[in-house]
Enzyme design. Structure first.
Site, PDB file in Angstrom:
ATOM      1  N   SER A 152      35.547  34.681  40.428  1.00  0.00           N
ATOM      2  CA  SER A 152      36.855  35.108  40.896  1.00  0.00           C
ATOM      3  C   SER A 152      37.928  34.193  40.281  1.00  0.00           C
ATOM      4  O   SER A 152      37.961  34.024  39.062  1.00  0.00           O
ATOM      5  CB  SER A 152      36.896  35.099  42.426  1.00  0.00           C
ATOM      6  OG  SER A 152      37.999  35.805  42.913  1.00  0.00           O
ATOM      7  N   ARG A 222      45.373  37.399  54.805  1.00  0.00           N
ATOM      8  CA  ARG A 222      43.921  37.251  54.687  1.00  0.00           C
ATOM      9  C   ARG A 222      43.214  38.585  54.922  1.00  0.00           C
ATOM     10  O   ARG A 222      42.244  38.911  54.226  1.00  0.00           O
ATOM     11  CB  ARG A 222      43.431  36.217  55.702  1.00  0.00           C
ATOM     12  CG  ARG A 222      41.914  36.046  55.745  1.00  0.00           C
ATOM     13  CD  ARG A 222      41.372  35.582  54.403  1.00  0.00           C
ATOM     14  NE  ARG A 222      39.967  35.213  54.503  1.00  0.00           N
ATOM     15  CZ  ARG A 222      39.237  34.796  53.482  1.00  0.00           C
ATOM     16  NH1 ARG A 222      39.780  34.697  52.283  1.00  0.00           N
ATOM     17  NH2 ARG A 222      37.968  34.476  53.646  1.00  0.00           N
ATOM     18  N   ASP A 316      32.380  45.916  42.503  1.00  0.00           N
ATOM     19  CA  ASP A 316      33.616  45.132  42.605  1.00  0.00           C
ATOM     20  C   ASP A 316      34.802  45.985  42.166  1.00  0.00           C
ATOM     21  O   ASP A 316      34.887  46.392  41.008  1.00  0.00           O
ATOM     22  CB  ASP A 316      33.494  43.887  41.716  1.00  0.00           C
ATOM     23  CG  ASP A 316      34.647  42.901  41.884  1.00  0.00           C
ATOM     24  OD1 ASP A 316      35.646  43.247  42.541  1.00  0.00           O
ATOM     25  OD2 ASP A 316      34.537  41.782  41.352  1.00  0.00           O
ATOM     26  N   HIS A 349      33.153  42.592  45.619  1.00  0.00           N
ATOM     27  CA  HIS A 349      33.541  41.369  44.907  1.00  0.00           C
ATOM     28  C   HIS A 349      32.783  40.141  45.410  1.00  0.00           C
ATOM     29  O   HIS A 349      32.390  39.275  44.621  1.00  0.00           O
ATOM     30  CB  HIS A 349      35.047  41.156  45.065  1.00  0.00           C
ATOM     31  CG  HIS A 349      35.568  39.940  44.375  1.00  0.00           C
ATOM     32  ND1 HIS A 349      35.522  39.777  43.007  1.00  0.00           N
ATOM     33  CD2 HIS A 349      36.141  38.810  44.870  1.00  0.00           C
ATOM     34  CE1 HIS A 349      36.049  38.605  42.681  1.00  0.00           C
ATOM     35  NE2 HIS A 349      36.429  38.001  43.787  1.00  0.00           N
ATOM     36  N   ASP A 350      32.558  40.059  46.708  1.00  0.00           N
ATOM     37  CA  ASP A 350      31.913  38.879  47.294  1.00  0.00           C
ATOM     38  C   ASP A 350      30.435  38.749  46.949  1.00  0.00           C
ATOM     39  O   ASP A 350      29.793  37.775  47.368  1.00  0.00           O
ATOM     40  CB  ASP A 350      32.067  38.896  48.816  1.00  0.00           C
ATOM     41  CG  ASP A 350      33.323  38.174  49.279  1.00  0.00           C
ATOM     42  OD1 ASP A 350      34.009  37.570  48.431  1.00  0.00           O
ATOM     43  OD2 ASP A 350      33.621  38.214  50.482  1.00  0.00           O
TER      44      ASP A 350
END
Length: 490
Positions: A152, A222, A316, A349-350
């Site tokens: 990232s 967040r 992602d 993405h994580d």
């Protein structure tokens, strides 16, 4: 493969003695970087790996702090027996410049005013973060890193390292990132920033020491960001349309769905550990990131010297696969040695933080360069070219194998016959092995990297490769099952 944690760790602080000149032309004094190290630096100082963290990460990448309830953010790949093996490597991770976990940022004290910088803190870039990291690496006495690794925003830092200091690393692993932030990525960051700025308690950044801080705005930022870290599939798997602590819809504006409750929890947890102004500064640094020169990525990367690994995540949508492939194409255009892999995952993405087996396998192969000789089977049944199809069937049955290398009297590889070939021989009424075997067979050498032959097997849809020496004499075989077993061992 036996794996362990690095155990109890502590965060250290490095003070930069001279002024730090920034991309904007401004300077910062009394800069400090928080960092952690794992493993031992060897005598030659050639085994150091720098790990760069993502947007809201910190220096605590592995191990356990005293009284902590969870380990560092990349515990899955850092430690004895893991890809970043601390019995072999000296691993370094620092909190970025502009951060709020021990490194100098907007919440730090401005030496000129003896008060928090707040918005007097200058705008920083990824290049500035890397410039500060370089000073830490020099302080540790390291002239050349074995590798720089990051996912990232950490991947942006790793890329910037290869451009700014091309002679200071052998390898670079670039994970789930981009070489230039896209309009959509900038847009998401701006919405997050506006949620903070619009909070009445942000007070133009002057909220330090006050009872009320922009917690609500930071929590929403967040929540927005966290949505981009997940995939639609992962959210369906985790939450579906399940209700939270109720049996029916409330028909008001309280929380109905589990996914809503989850996002609120993420926001509320985040504000306890992160500074709102740091979020503004770091997301702006991400927005500014663009390694292209006049729109040309190859021109921006023309001086890199590292060996590259690019890892993308197939689900992602924050940093989609196409952006990793753009980087791949640019490096290939320049003739740079580069490998490309996609992590198969529903996590989005994580995934680079969660997919234990795949990430360890890919990183380990790149960093340590496992070779075919480490995995291949040498006790391999073979068959003579003059044998019959019935002979081949008997050997396969007796040895419980599906592939038989065909060799001459000197063990020179002549071809390969598979169980599928034997099935075809019945339909075609073939009697001789030579009539059904594959003669133009693909093979590998014992010194080939596992990473390379994995790509070849996938590209040509091959489940088994004969291993030969320089004289094309058979030394063994390697199969996709053996590679899968290696992945599952992590």
């Amino acid at each position: 493969m036996k794996q362990h944690s690095v155990g109890r760790v502590e965060t250290k602080t490095f003070a930069i003695n001279d002024k730090l000149k920034l991309s904007s032309g401004k300077t910062l004094e009394n800069v400090e970087l928080a960092y952690e190290t794992y493993g031992e630096l060897n005598t030659a100082k050639t085994n150091a790996i720098l790990v760069c963290h993502a947007l809201t990460g910190d220096a605590h990448a592995a191990g356990w702090h005293k009284n902590a309830t969870k380990p560092g953010w990349w515990e899955i790949v850092i430690g004895p027996g893991k890809a970043l093996d601390t019995d072999k490597y000296f691993v370094i991770c620092s909190n970025v410049l502009g951060g709020c976990k021990g490194s100098t940022g907007p919440a730090s004290i401005n030496p000129k005013t003896n008060e928090e910088y707040a918005l007097d803190f200058p705008i920083i870039t990824i290049e500035d973060m890397v410039h500060a990291q370089k000073k830490l690496i020099e302080h540790l006495g390291i002239e050349k890193l074995h590798a720089v690794v990051g996912g990232s925003m950490g991947g942006m830092q790793a890329l910037q390292w290869t451009v700014s200091y091309p002679n200071m690393m052998k390898k670079a692993s670039i994970i789930a990132t981009t070489a230039r932030s896209s309009p959509q990525q900038i847009a998401f960051n701006e919405v997050g920033r506006q949620s903070i700025i619009s909070d009445p308690f942000w007070n133009n950044g002057q909220y330090y020491g006050k009872n009320r801080t922009p917690r609500s705005g930071l929590a929403v930022a967040r929540m927005i960001g966290h949505i981009t870290y997940l995939s639609d599939e992962s959210m369906y798997i985790k939450f579906g349309r399940e209700l939270q602590d109720k049996d029916q819809l409330s028909y008001d504006f309280t929380l109905d769905f589990q996914v809503e409750s989850y996002l609120h929890h993420q926001g509320e947890s985040f504000v306890k550990r992160f500074d709102a102004n740091s979020y503004l500064y770091i997301t702006k640094a991400v927005d500014y990131f663009d390694l292209s020169v006049d729109g040309s990525l190859p021109d921006g990367l023309k001086n890199v010297k590292a060996k590259f690994q690019i890892i993308a995540v197939d689900s992602d949508w924050l940093y989609p696969v196409d952006q990793s492939k753009d980087l791949l194409t640019a490096l290939q255009t320049l003739g740079v040695e580069v490998s490309y892999n996609e992590v198969k995952s529903d996590y989005g993405h994580d995934a680079f933080l969660l997919e234990n087996g795949q990430m360890n396998f890919l990183l380990n192969n790149f960093l340590s360069e496992n070779v075919v000789d480490d995995l291949m089977k040498t006790d391999v049944p073979t068959i003579d070219i003059n044998s019959t199809i019935k002979d081949a069937a008997n050997i396969m049955f007796d040895n419980q194998v599906t592939h038989l290398p065909v060799v001459d009297e000197n063990d020179k590889l002549l071809g390969i016959v598979t169980a599928w070939d034997l099935s075809k021989s019945i339909a075609k009424d073939c009697k001789l092995l030579e009539d059904v075997m594959t003669k133009d067979v693909r093979y590998c050498k014992s010194t080939d990297s596992i990473e390379y032959i994995s790509r070849q097997m996938k590209k040509f849809d091959i489940s088994c490769l004969p291993v030969v020496n320089d004289d094309l004499c058979l030394e063994g075989i390697i199969t996709t099952d053996q590679i899968s077993h290696l992945i599952s061992s992590y």
